[in-house]
Structure formats: C-alpha cells, structure tokens
Design an enzyme around this catalytic site. Structure first.
Site, PDB file in Angstrom:
ATOM      1  N   ARG A  95      48.485  56.893  44.003  1.00 10.43           N
ATOM      2  CA  ARG A  95      47.911  58.051  43.322  1.00 10.43           C
ATOM      3  C   ARG A  95      47.399  59.107  44.302  1.00 10.43           C
ATOM      4  NH1 ARG A  95      48.549  59.210  38.048  1.00 10.43           N
ATOM      5  NH2 ARG A  95      46.373  59.341  37.382  1.00 10.43           N
ATOM      6  N   ASP A 153      57.445  46.288  37.764  1.00  9.84           N
ATOM      7  CA  ASP A 153      56.213  47.007  37.431  1.00  9.84           C
ATOM      8  C   ASP A 153      56.441  48.337  36.712  1.00  9.84           C
ATOM      9  OD1 ASP A 153      53.469  47.355  37.295  1.00  9.84           O
ATOM     10  OD2 ASP A 153      53.353  48.342  39.225  1.00  9.84           O
ATOM     11  N   CYS A 161      34.387  39.979  33.495  1.00  7.55           N
ATOM     12  CA  CYS A 161      34.832  41.371  33.469  1.00  7.55           C
ATOM     13  C   CYS A 161      33.628  42.305  33.478  1.00  7.55           C
ATOM     14  CB  CYS A 161      35.693  41.636  32.239  1.00  7.55           C
ATOM     15  SG  CYS A 161      36.298  43.333  32.150  1.00  7.55           S
ATOM     16  N   CYS A 221      44.707  27.508  29.412  1.00 13.10           N
ATOM     17  CA  CYS A 221      43.383  28.149  29.428  1.00 13.10           C
ATOM     18  C   CYS A 221      42.363  27.366  28.597  1.00 13.10           C
ATOM     19  CB  CYS A 221      43.481  29.581  28.903  1.00 13.10           C
ATOM     20  SG  CYS A 221      44.233  30.750  30.062  1.00 13.10           S
ATOM     21  N   LYS A 244      45.165  60.470  47.839  1.00  8.95           N
ATOM     22  CA  LYS A 244      43.851  60.239  48.455  1.00  8.95           C
ATOM     23  C   LYS A 244      42.668  60.573  47.543  1.00  8.95           C
ATOM     24  CE  LYS A 244      42.918  64.720  50.579  1.00  8.95           C
ATOM     25  NZ  LYS A 244      42.417  65.443  51.753  1.00  8.95           N
TER      26      LYS A 244
END
Length: 376
Positions: free
Chosen positions: A295, A134, A198, A188, A297
C-alpha cells in the site's frame, strides 16, 4: 494417461520444489461460501480488497473454461525470529505481522505454482491451467479447506495439523479430473481463545469476521484510523497476529524451511522515528520486498505515528511536529496532531496551538483539537 499416477508424480515433485503440503479438490461451485459471502456483503463486513464478483469467487468454471479440479498448495513460514532486536526507550520499534516477514509471499507462491505448471504441462501438454494467490478470484482458504490442506478455524484462517495456521496458500485450476482429497476434521472444538484475543472484537463468532474492525485490515487502509481502534493497534505497523498467537494449534509451531521467508529483524521490527522521514524511494529500498509494503509508505508512516503515541515516546515530539508543520497529506498531519496530544508536554501543546491558527483542513483541525484536549 493414468490420472492417479500423475497425481502421485505431482505430489512427489511438489516436495522437490519446496511445497510443504498439497491437496486436490473438484472445480465444483463453492455453494456454502457463496451464501457466506452474500451474508458478509449484506452486513458490510467485507474489506473491499476482495474480488467484488461473488459468482467469480465461487465458480471456478467462470474463471477457466474446462475447469475440472483445483490443486491447493501450502508453504509454512516462521513464527519466531532467529534473533531479535529490542524496542527500548528512545528507540521504539513497530512490528510487521508474520505473514510479511521475508520476501513478499505472492512471489514465493507464484514461483512454486509456475514450477508446478511447467511439470504438469511436460506430462500433459494439452492441459489447461490457471494459478493464483491471494489477489485471484477464488478464496485461497475455501479451496485449501476443500482440498484437505487444513480446516477453517474460528479465526477464519486455515489451520493445518502439521504447521498450524502459519502457512501461505495458493491454488491452480486445472482441466484434469484429479480425484479429490478428503477433508481435515475441524479440531477447534469449544475453544474460543482467538475470539477472546482479538483486540477489536472483529471476530464476531467462530468463522465470521467483520473485516472493517480487523486490525490487519485497518493497518492497510489509507485514511484516518477511527478513534475507537487507534489505541488497540499498539505498535503494529502492518497486520495483526493476535488470533494466531492465541491459537493452541500454533503452540510450538515454528518452521524455517524456506530461505526467502527468513525475516530481517531490523526490517520487520523497524525503528519508528526514521520511518516518518523516509522518501518514497527510501521506503521502497528499505521495505519494498515485504508483502506489507503493497500500500506504499503513507499507511506505514501513519501507523508508526500511532505506535509512537502508544509508547508515549517524548523523543519523537520534534519529528511529529515536523510532520504536522510540513507534510502535505491531511491524514499524516492529523495523525501527528493526535499523537502529539497523546504524548503531551509543553512543546507538543505549543505546536498544536500554532497549527490550529493556520490549518484549513477540517479533519486535521478536529485532530488538533483532540490532541489539545488530551493535554488539557
């Protein structure tokens, strides 16, 4: 050394240590990806979380000298909770995306890659290896696609025939010239369900995403969420699964192979109001093991306020007023003001009028005025 035999031994060992799928590809440059990334950059579609050096992202030899091949791994994660907690009036809940259920997947994937490295070095002590997941330079999805893990779907996720797109990915560059595996055929077809699902239109077309409009990205930012997206976020406090849940290839896919991926329903679907009062230490103790806590709180608290506005939760008005009056962060005060306006009522209006009298920050004042306009 018989490389083909070694490859089969690695595949067999990967199953022993809980790797659900493994593939091999060359360490050749990712030429097509490079062109796509340049275009994304030109269009301003990048999130800003990526490795900024496109050459490094697409040229394995720049990352490790002697790179000959890349091993890609995939681990399937659950798509459904074993038991659920319900959101109800006065006790509204937010939701973390499925990729943040269970322990932080970075640690899980790194554990598997480390074990794989140790096995390979036992067999080939002189081998050079470099693993990443990642946050590394390479694109996990591009590597996985070329290594035959799955195809790159229109939702920009890797879709595997076995597990759908509910997989975590990681890779290892090696100095061993393994024979590459075959690509998986794109399945697909003419389907556009992910694009239609989306909520913000972030999927520009099949395989192209404007990360700046993606709800998953927006929930991880630290500033004010742009107005046009706030109501689209709903009760999501981290990430978004809309393009995954809409995908026909994910229908019926729900795998509970790994104990460390099992979600605590109360943590991944948490009560919203208590989030607003958490200290940094309390947040870390409660949510620190989740990938969605990376990231800190403040983005989660901001998203929780947007979710409370989504529910028009009148029982949250006093909590939001407390944030408006006492929080040091302008983003927190401003989002609280916006949420109070969305929820409405006499107490919310009085608090906004009072805040407008002494608030000095221009952005917060704008949010207070928005809130008052909602009520009027």
């Amino acid at each position: 050394m018989d490389i083909q035999t070694l490859k089969q031994e690695i595949i067999a060992y990967s199953k022993e240590i809980g790797i659900d799928k493994i593939g091999f590809t060359t360490a050749d440059p990712f030429t097509e990806l490079k062109n796509r990334l340049i275009r994304q950059q030109e269009l301003g579609y990048q999130s800003g979380f990526e490795e900024p050096d496109i050459e490094k992202r697409t040229t394995p030899a720049l990352i490790m000298n002697g790179a000959q091949s890349i091993i890609s791994i995939a681990l399937a994660y659950p798509s459904k909770m074993t038991y659920r907690v319900e959101s109800k009036k006065g006790e509204r809940r937010g939701i973390y995306a499925r990729a943040s259920w269970g322990q932080d997947y970075h640690h899980i994937i790194k554990d598997r890659l480390q074990k794989l490295e140790e096995f390979i070095l036992m067999k080939v002590p002189e081998a050079q290896l470099k693993s990443m997941v990642d946050t590394g330079e390479l694109s996990d999805r591009a590597v996985a696609e070329r290594a035959g893990i799955g195809w790159s779907g229109k939702n920009c996720a890797i879709i595997t025939p076995e597990f759908g797109s509910y997989v975590y990915l990681g890779e290892m560059i090696t100095s061993i010239p393994f024979e590459p595996d075959s690509l998986v055929e794109d399945q697909c077809g003419s389907c556009t369900k992910c694009l239609e699902a989306c909520p913000t239109g972030a999927l520009i077309q099949g395989g192209q995403i404007n990360a700046q409009r993606c709800v998953s990205f927006l929930t991880q930012t630290k500033g004010f969420i742009p107005d046009e997206f706030r109501e689209k976020i709903g009760n999501r406090i981290y990430g978004c699964d809309s393009c995954q849940t809409a995908c026909p290839h994910n229908k019926g896919k729900n795998f509970h192979f790994h104990a460390e991926m099992e979600p605590d329903p109360g943590a991944v679907k948490p009560l919203l109001k208590p989030i607003l009062k958490l200290s940094n230490r309390e947040f870390k103790n409660r949510f620190g093991y989740l990938a969605g806590s990376w990231r800190g709180k403040k983005p989660i608290q901001r998203n929780a306020m947007i979710a409370l506005a989504h529910f028009k939760d009148e029982t949250a008005v006093d909590d939001l007023i407390e944030v408006l009056e006492n929080e040091a962060s302008p983003v927190a005060r401003g989002t609280a003001a916006w949420a109070l306006g969305k929820i409405g009522g006499d107490s919310a209006e009085a608090a906004l009028v009072k805040a407008l009298d002494h608030e000095a920050d221009i952005e917060v004042r704008n949010e207070i005025e928005k809130g008052l306009n909602f009520i009027k």
